[in-house]
Enzyme design. Structure first.
Site, PDB file in Angstrom:
ATOM      1  N   GLU A 128       0.839  -1.195   0.000  1.00 17.28           N
ATOM      2  CA  GLU A 128       0.000   0.000   0.000  1.00 17.28           C
ATOM      3  C   GLU A 128       0.872   1.242   0.000  1.00 17.28           C
ATOM      4  OE1 GLU A 128      -3.916  -1.455   2.525  1.00 17.28           O
ATOM      5  OE2 GLU A 128      -2.351  -0.353   3.573  1.00 17.28           O
ATOM      6  N   ILE A 166       0.925   6.130   4.163  1.00 17.96           N
ATOM      7  CA  ILE A 166       0.234   7.379   4.523  1.00 17.96           C
ATOM      8  C   ILE A 166       1.089   8.110   5.558  1.00 17.96           C
ATOM      9  CG2 ILE A 166      -1.895   8.392   5.423  1.00 17.96           C
ATOM     10  CD1 ILE A 166      -2.253   6.783   2.792  1.00 17.96           C
ATOM     11  N   LYS A 213      -1.631  -0.780  20.553  1.00 14.96           N
ATOM     12  CA  LYS A 213      -2.250   0.421  21.114  1.00 14.96           C
ATOM     13  C   LYS A 213      -1.921   0.553  22.599  1.00 14.96           C
ATOM     14  CE  LYS A 213      -5.972  -0.379  17.841  1.00 14.96           C
ATOM     15  NZ  LYS A 213      -7.306  -0.968  17.662  1.00 14.96           N
ATOM     16  N   GLU A 248     -11.637  -0.116  10.633  1.00 22.13           N
ATOM     17  CA  GLU A 248     -10.466   0.683  10.999  1.00 22.13           C
ATOM     18  C   GLU A 248      -9.964   1.478   9.797  1.00 22.13           C
ATOM     19  OE1 GLU A 248      -7.785  -0.954  13.676  1.00 22.13           O
ATOM     20  OE2 GLU A 248      -9.379  -2.024  14.719  1.00 22.13           O
ATOM     21  N   GLU A 297      -8.568  -2.089   7.811  1.00 20.09           N
ATOM     22  CA  GLU A 297      -8.981  -3.474   8.054  1.00 20.09           C
ATOM     23  C   GLU A 297     -10.275  -3.468   8.853  1.00 20.09           C
ATOM     24  OE1 GLU A 297      -6.162  -5.598  10.471  1.00 20.09           O
ATOM     25  OE2 GLU A 297      -6.040  -4.023  11.962  1.00 20.09           O
ATOM     26  N   ARG A 305     -14.856  -8.693  15.842  1.00 24.41           N
ATOM     27  CA  ARG A 305     -14.928  -9.106  17.256  1.00 24.41           C
ATOM     28  C   ARG A 305     -15.095  -7.863  18.116  1.00 24.41           C
ATOM     29  NH1 ARG A 305     -10.052  -7.029  18.712  1.00 24.41           N
ATOM     30  NH2 ARG A 305      -8.340  -7.262  17.237  1.00 24.41           N
ATOM     31  N   VAL A 326     -10.534  -4.458  22.527  1.00 24.02           N
ATOM     32  CA  VAL A 326     -10.029  -4.169  23.876  1.00 24.02           C
ATOM     33  C   VAL A 326     -10.612  -2.829  24.366  1.00 24.02           C
ATOM     34  CG1 VAL A 326      -7.950  -3.619  25.230  1.00 24.02           C
ATOM     35  CG2 VAL A 326      -7.873  -5.454  23.523  1.00 24.02           C
ATOM     36  N   ARG A 374      -4.256   1.515  28.825  1.00 23.01           N
ATOM     37  CA  ARG A 374      -4.017   0.075  29.014  1.00 23.01           C
ATOM     38  C   ARG A 374      -2.869  -0.087  30.009  1.00 23.01           C
ATOM     39  NH1 ARG A 374      -4.545  -3.081  23.228  1.00 23.01           N
ATOM     40  NH2 ARG A 374      -6.267  -1.867  22.348  1.00 23.01           N
TER      41      ARG A 374
END
Length: 445
Positions: free
Chosen positions: A200, A203, A237, A275, A288, A292, A295, A336
């Site tokens: 790709e 970016i 993340k 996303e 993508e 599911r 988190v 997190r």
């Protein structure tokens, strides 16, 4: 409605699912490895079944053991949480074959969205903006050179079966392509047993912004606004927030519309996220789709007062959704908390927690499965808690997070609490001026 749900996961997400099931009057079954015998999800479920020794491939990834546990406890549904088998088409299919409802995407949907190249082709067909790049998997090195020349450097090489940053390489000039091609393929083959690559356009100054969607069995989908997940380290993340400080009302409408269009085009059933990469000019591109629960789902729940796990269960039971799109009414930030040493290159720090004091107060939420005296096993992901603060404004949410982090005491192991505390004082973060490259210049003091 389901009578009994087995949770094919561990830690805080297993406990999170158990809580909603209890509120809905649904019985729960926890599964656990011998390393997790003392985890809270085992203690709070109605029943618990040991499914193997500590290694994931002998326990949480062992499909036959999980299906056996569901059958001996008469569970009529399985909630996979995130990670492990949550995006495994084979497991979704095995559940179907055994008459057990998989609370997640169908095997076909997982296959369609799990392979990055197929997902991109599907999104193009749906009219969702995609990053310029190869049409599907690259045939060989010669094909890679050809595509790179067409779309122009810099380019990003990615593993089609990828995740967690494995098999990804940024290539700035032609002479670096061959070396990157070889190393990315080797890494992808080792991590996923698949060395297929696609390419790709890279970016520059990107933000990682995802749209939460829910689709039902009747072809209807809605979105629950965005989450900004741009603060990452090695593609993992670290913190997320909603609404994104980079977002405009116009951009939110466009991205929300694109995400709903994508979900309805593939007749998506369940909770998922679409996303996107957003460049500095606010152009957005499909990256993508995760089929599911994420988190970071709690921040969405906090700003629109909506239980996403409950919605997953309702949709799986055949209940139609309202079809209404939701916009954030408040501001929410999630940190997190990992068992890692931020002063030592985030080295994992498993071991026994000797002291734990949890923060509280208005607008503070803590999702965790650990407690004083609990031993964190070295076998799994290092995340041990998610600290979420919610307030009327971003400034208030940051100030609340500072206060909550100052109150959060964990002794006996190293954690990322000091990192998050420094992040909340970082001028660029406070200004909302960050991209996925943010951590490259961040230094612990």
């Amino acid at each position: 409605m389901f009578k009994k749900i087995l949770i094919a996961n561990r830690g805080e997400i297993a406990l999170r699912v158990i809580r909603t099931c209890k509120e809905m009057g649904i019985k729960t079954v926890a599964v656990y490895s011998t390393a997790d015998a003392d985890s809270l999800h085992v203690r709070f479920a109605d029943e618990a079944v040991c499914i193997g020794p500590p290694p994931s491939n002998l326990s949480y990834l062992k499909m036959v053991n999980i299906i056996s546990a569901a059958e001996i406890t008469n569970a009529d549904a399985i909630h996979p949480g995130y990670g492990f088998l949550s995006e495994n088409a084979k497991f979704s299919k095995i559940c179907q074959e055994h008459g057990i409802k998989f609370i997640g995407a169908s095997p076909e949907m997982i296959e369609q969205m799990g392979d990055k190249a197929t997902a991109k082709a599907t999104m193009k067909a749906a009219g969702v903006p995609c990053v310029p790049g190869s049409e599907g998997v690259l045939e060989d090195l010669e094909d890679a050179f050809k595509v790179a020349k067409e779309i122009g450097y810099p380019v990003m090489m990615k593993a089609t079966a990828g995740g967690g940053g494995k098999g990804m390489r940024a290539i700035w000039k032609e002479e670096d392509l061959e070396k990157a091609w070889e190393s990315a393929r080797q890494e992808a083959a080792a991590a996923f047993g698949n060395d297929g690559m696609y390419m790709e356009k890279l970016i520059e100054e990107p933000r990682h912004i995802e749209i939460q969607i829910v689709g039902d069995a009747y072809g209807k989908a809605c979105h629950l606004s965005e989450r900004d997940c741009s603060v990452q380290r090695r593609h993992q993340k670290l913190t997320e927030e909603t609404p994104s400080p980079f977002m405009t009302d116009e951009l939110r409408d466009k991205m929300g519309e694109a995400a709903v269009k994508a979900a309805e085009f593939i007749k998506y059933e369940g909770a998922g996220t679409v996303e996107f990469l957003v460049d500095k000019h606010r152009n957005f591109y499909f990256m993508e789709m995760n089929t599911r629960i994420q988190v970071e789902h709690p921040i969405t729940e906090q700003v629109i007062d909506y239980d996403l796990i409950r919605e997953q269960i309702m949709v799986a039971a055949g209940v139609p959704i309202s079809g209404k799109n939701y916009l954030p009414q408040l501001h929410s930030i999630e940190c997190r908390i990992n068992a890692e040493d931020p002063y030592n290159d985030f080295r994992p720090s498993p071991g026994k927690i000797s002291v734990l004091h949890a923060p509280g107060g208005h607008g503070v939420r803590l999702d965790t499965h650990v407690y004083a005296g609990y031993t964190i096993p070295p076998n799994y992901d290092s995340m041990i808690a998610k600290l979420i603060t919610t307030a009327q404004s971003r400034e208030e949410a940051i100030n609340k997070m500072k206060r909550a982090l100052d109150e959060f005491v964990i002794e006996g192991i190293k954690t990322t609490i000091p990192f998050h505390r420094q992040l909340m004082d970082n001028p660029d973060y406070v200004a909302g001026n960050y991209t996925t490259k943010f951590m490259e210049d961040f230094e612990m003091k």
